[in-house]
Design a protein around this motif. Structure first.
Motif, mmCIF file in Angstrom:
data_model
loop_
_atom_site.group_PDB
_atom_site.id
_atom_site.type_symbol
_atom_site.label_atom_id
_atom_site.label_comp_id
_atom_site.label_asym_id
_atom_site.label_seq_id
_atom_site.Cartn_x
_atom_site.Cartn_y
_atom_site.Cartn_z
ATOM 1 N N MET A 60 -8.480 11.893 -9.530
ATOM 2 C CA MET A 60 -9.861 12.133 -9.079
ATOM 3 C C MET A 60 -10.268 11.064 -8.071
ATOM 4 O O MET A 60 -9.913 9.904 -8.191
ATOM 5 C CB MET A 60 -10.828 12.082 -10.269
ATOM 6 N N LEU A 61 -11.056 11.495 -7.123
ATOM 7 C CA LEU A 61 -11.492 10.580 -6.075
ATOM 8 C C LEU A 61 -12.408 9.500 -6.636
ATOM 9 O O LEU A 61 -12.424 8.370 -6.166
ATOM 10 C CB LEU A 61 -12.221 11.383 -5.010
ATOM 11 N N HIS A 100 -12.204 7.800 -9.168
ATOM 12 C CA HIS A 100 -11.559 6.671 -9.821
ATOM 13 C C HIS A 100 -11.245 5.555 -8.837
ATOM 14 O O HIS A 100 -10.945 4.443 -9.229
ATOM 15 C CB HIS A 100 -10.259 7.109 -10.504
ATOM 16 N N LEU A 101 -11.271 5.885 -7.548
ATOM 17 C CA LEU A 101 -10.942 4.878 -6.545
ATOM 18 C C LEU A 101 -12.172 4.037 -6.239
ATOM 19 O O LEU A 101 -13.297 4.459 -6.474
ATOM 20 C CB LEU A 101 -10.468 5.572 -5.267
ATOM 21 N N GLN A 135 -12.218 4.857 -0.901
ATOM 22 C CA GLN A 135 -12.820 6.127 -0.473
ATOM 23 C C GLN A 135 -13.197 6.068 0.997
ATOM 24 O O GLN A 135 -13.079 7.054 1.725
ATOM 25 C CB GLN A 135 -14.060 6.421 -1.305
ATOM 26 N N PHE A 147 -10.542 7.128 3.353
ATOM 27 C CA PHE A 147 -10.437 8.582 3.512
ATOM 28 C C PHE A 147 -11.493 9.108 4.468
ATOM 29 O O PHE A 147 -11.226 9.968 5.307
ATOM 30 C CB PHE A 147 -10.582 9.275 2.158
ATOM 31 N N GLU A 190 1.586 4.581 -2.395
ATOM 32 C CA GLU A 190 0.395 3.937 -1.839
ATOM 33 C C GLU A 190 -0.826 4.822 -2.044
ATOM 34 O O GLU A 190 -0.701 6.043 -2.135
ATOM 35 C CB GLU A 190 0.573 3.699 -0.335
ATOM 36 N N ILE A 191 -2.014 4.186 -2.053
ATOM 37 C CA ILE A 191 -3.206 5.029 -2.142
ATOM 38 C C ILE A 191 -3.463 5.745 -0.821
ATOM 39 O O ILE A 191 -4.217 6.698 -0.760
ATOM 40 C CB ILE A 191 -4.452 4.210 -2.515
ATOM 41 N N THR A 192 -2.810 5.262 0.249
ATOM 42 C CA THR A 192 -3.063 5.891 1.543
ATOM 43 C C THR A 192 -2.132 7.061 1.807
ATOM 44 O O THR A 192 -2.108 7.580 2.905
ATOM 45 C CB THR A 192 -2.891 4.865 2.673
ATOM 46 N N ARG A 193 -1.369 7.497 0.806
ATOM 47 C CA ARG A 193 -0.347 8.506 1.092
ATOM 48 C C ARG A 193 -0.947 9.840 1.531
ATOM 49 O O ARG A 193 -0.329 10.563 2.302
ATOM 50 C CB ARG A 193 0.550 8.708 -0.120
ATOM 51 N N ASN A 194 -2.169 10.134 1.064
ATOM 52 C CA ASN A 194 -2.779 11.404 1.476
ATOM 53 C C ASN A 194 -3.095 11.422 2.964
ATOM 54 O O ASN A 194 -3.277 12.478 3.542
ATOM 55 C CB ASN A 194 -4.083 11.631 0.713
ATOM 56 N N VAL A 195 -3.168 10.225 3.548
ATOM 57 C CA VAL A 195 -3.593 10.145 4.944
ATOM 58 C C VAL A 195 -2.437 10.436 5.898
ATOM 59 O O VAL A 195 -2.653 10.679 7.076
ATOM 60 C CB VAL A 195 -4.227 8.758 5.189
#
Lengths: 316, 224
Positions: B1-2, B4-5, B10, B13, B127-132
């Motif tokens: 879930m977003l 949680h960051l 955020q 993103f 990484e947390i940036t993997r969605n980017v």
């Protein structure tokens, strides 16, 4: 008790809408260095129109007579579904946001038919323009709605607001795009500058006013009133969906009081933003409107895409 | 879930989404000065994203990249392009794009395609940036779309720089940026390219009286 509250909320929508328009007009007059009319001027206008005699063309059919009632009824139904002060009222379960878009489309459909019914040039022109704009505004609006529905996992307005409230402050890229897109669509759908100019008559660029040119008396009052409620519904939708903080979640007097003060402040602020944007932006040519609306559609589409790419499927 | 960051994460993103938006605004602008302004905004946003990634992932060397990006792509190159456009008296030309809506919609298609392509890569990364990563790939493809949909030399240069922006962004979000030497090298390459493009613009303008590269398809002897 809940039903009473729902009724009260709908009444607040219906009877508060002219006040919102009065406030917008007042701000606009001030921004143009004019002496503003009092904020209750729209009420006076409505009362005057209701007392006036109705003049109808000889060729008018029954469609022309029932259209104002259908338009007004559809808008009031929509107003009863949208949470204004408090969420989780029984009326919110009647219809979800897709039905809401449908109700607006129903009103518009009949208005366009009535515009063509008399057979004057202005009515037909206004109807064709209105339908052109609607055919591009509706997909954009639905796209914004889908973005919201994907985040909240529901299309019910009240539940969606509760979900967003529950999660607290989360920066969502999709909501930024969807909110901007929805605001642009709202401007187009409620006939404000730069898409349509609500302040002028008998101008070659008019859209909504051209359709209702043949109406008079109480019919005109109903249609104008419906347009005012529609403006307020869109305002409340944008505010309560994307910034729901302050809305009452339970029906205690305290929460309701806070809810009404907060929504009043938010609406006044939104009106200010609307007036500033209308002062800065010039009315567009009709042929530029598709570009404007396709930009709104693109924004909403980007909102949906950024939800899928950036937000969905995020597992820690 | 977003939710949680942390808010900083955020914000990465949000900035990434705004970068994607600037790519579309590059595609939509047909006046050269607007195009250059949108490009400058993209540079500024890219620098902000880079700095934020440096902050969140605690990679101090990324601050240097952010400063380089800000000064080069946020200010220097847009400024130089702006001056060139004024000098070549192109500020009032409106470029003809054959069908702007098709270009924008195919841009959306490219975004979906890059999401699909980047999906397996994202599963490998932690990484947390993997969605980017998908966004950065889309930026590269959208820059290429800008390159092929325009015929003005200046907008093609902007498209080229936008592709470079996308590559840089991909490096930042997937592997904490490139090694410093490579990054400095690329930065100066871009700067040199900018100077060379400036010279070329004047050459093309002298030979063709216009910067429309479509006219290069024609041989001057055959003409008329």
């Amino acid at each position: 008790m809940d039903w009473l509250l729902a009724l009260l909320q709908t009444a607040l929508f219906v009877f508060g809408a002219p006040l919102l328009l009065g406030w917008i007009k007042r701000l606009k007059a001030l921004s143009q260095n004019r002496q503003p009319a009092p904020v209750w001027q729209p009420y006076r206008d409505l009362r005057r129109l209701f007392h006036k005699e109705v003049v109808i063309a000889h060729h008018a059919s029954w469609l022309f007579r029932i259209t104002p009632y259908i338009v007004f009824g559809a808008v009031v139904l929509v107003a009863s579904v949208v949470p204004l002060l408090v969420t989780s009222l029984p009326t919110a379960a009647i219809a979800d946001v897709i039905v809401l878009v449908g109700f607006f489309a129903l009103g518009r459909f009949f208005l366009a038919l009535a515009g063509m019914d008399i057979g004057t040039a202005f009515g037909g022109m206004g109807a064709s323009r209105e339908m052109t704009i609607a055919s591009m505004a509706e997909p954009a609006m639905l796209m914004a709605v889908f973005t919201l529905a994907m985040t909240a996992s529901t299309t019910n307005l009240s539940t969606a607001m509760l979900t967003i409230l529950h999660e607290g402050l989360v920066l969502r890229p999709s909501f930024i795009f969807a909110a901007l897109g929805l605001m642009m669509v709202a401007v187009a759908e409620t006939g404000r500058i730069p898409v349509d100019n609500p302040a002028t008559h008998l101008e070659l660029t008019m859209v909504h006013e051209a359709m209702i040119l043949e109406y008079s008396g109480r019919y005109l009052a109903l249609i104008e009133w419906a347009a005012q409620i529609k403006l307020m519904v869109y305002g409340v939708l944008v505010l309560n969906l994307f910034f729901p903080w302050g809305i009452a979640t339970e029906t205690t007097t305290n929460a309701l009081l806070i809810g009404s003060v907060v929504i009043l402040a938010k609406l006044m602020l939104l009106a200010l933003i609307l007036v500033v944007s209308e002062t800065v932006v010039a009315k567009m040519r009709l042929f530029r409107i598709p570009q404007y609306l396709s930009f709104a559609f693109l924004l909403c589409l980007l909102g949906a895409l950024s939800h899928v790419i950036l937000e969905a499927g995020y597992i820690i | 879930m977003l939710s949680h960051l942390s808010l900083y994460e955020q914000a990465i993103f949000v900035l990434a989404a705004l970068l994607l938006y600037t790519c579309f605004s590059l595609l939509a602008h047909t006046r050269l000065l607007d195009l250059i302004r949108a490009f400058a905004w993209q540079g500024v946003l890219l620098a902000a994203t880079c700095a934020l990634v440096a902050w969140v992932l605690e990679q101090p060397h990324l601050y240097i990249s952010a400063i380089l990006t800000l000064s080069l792509k946020g200010f220097l190159i847009p400024f130089a392009l702006h001056r060139l456009v004024i000098k070549l008296k192109l500020q009032h030309t409106v470029e003809k794009v054959s069908s702007p809506t098709t270009v924008l919609l195919s841009g959306v298609g490219l975004v979906i395609f890059s999401y699909y392509v980047a999906l397996p890569i994202e599963q490998l990364s932690t990484e947390i940036t993997r969605n980017v990563i998908a966004i950065s790939l889309a930026m590269v493809l959208l820059g290429m779309l800008l390159l092929i949909s325009r015929s003005q030399a200046v907008s093609q240069v902007v498209g080229f720089m936008a592709v470079e922006n996308g590559l840089f962004f991909a490096a930042v979000v997937s592997t904490y940026g490139m090694p410093m030497v490579v990054e400095l090298g690329v930065a100066f390459d871009v700067l040199v390219a900018m100077v060379l493009f400036g010279v070329f613009f004047f050459q093309i303008k002298d030979n063709l009286d216009s910067l429309d590269v479509d006219q290069m398809n024609r041989l001057s002897e055959v003409d008329e």
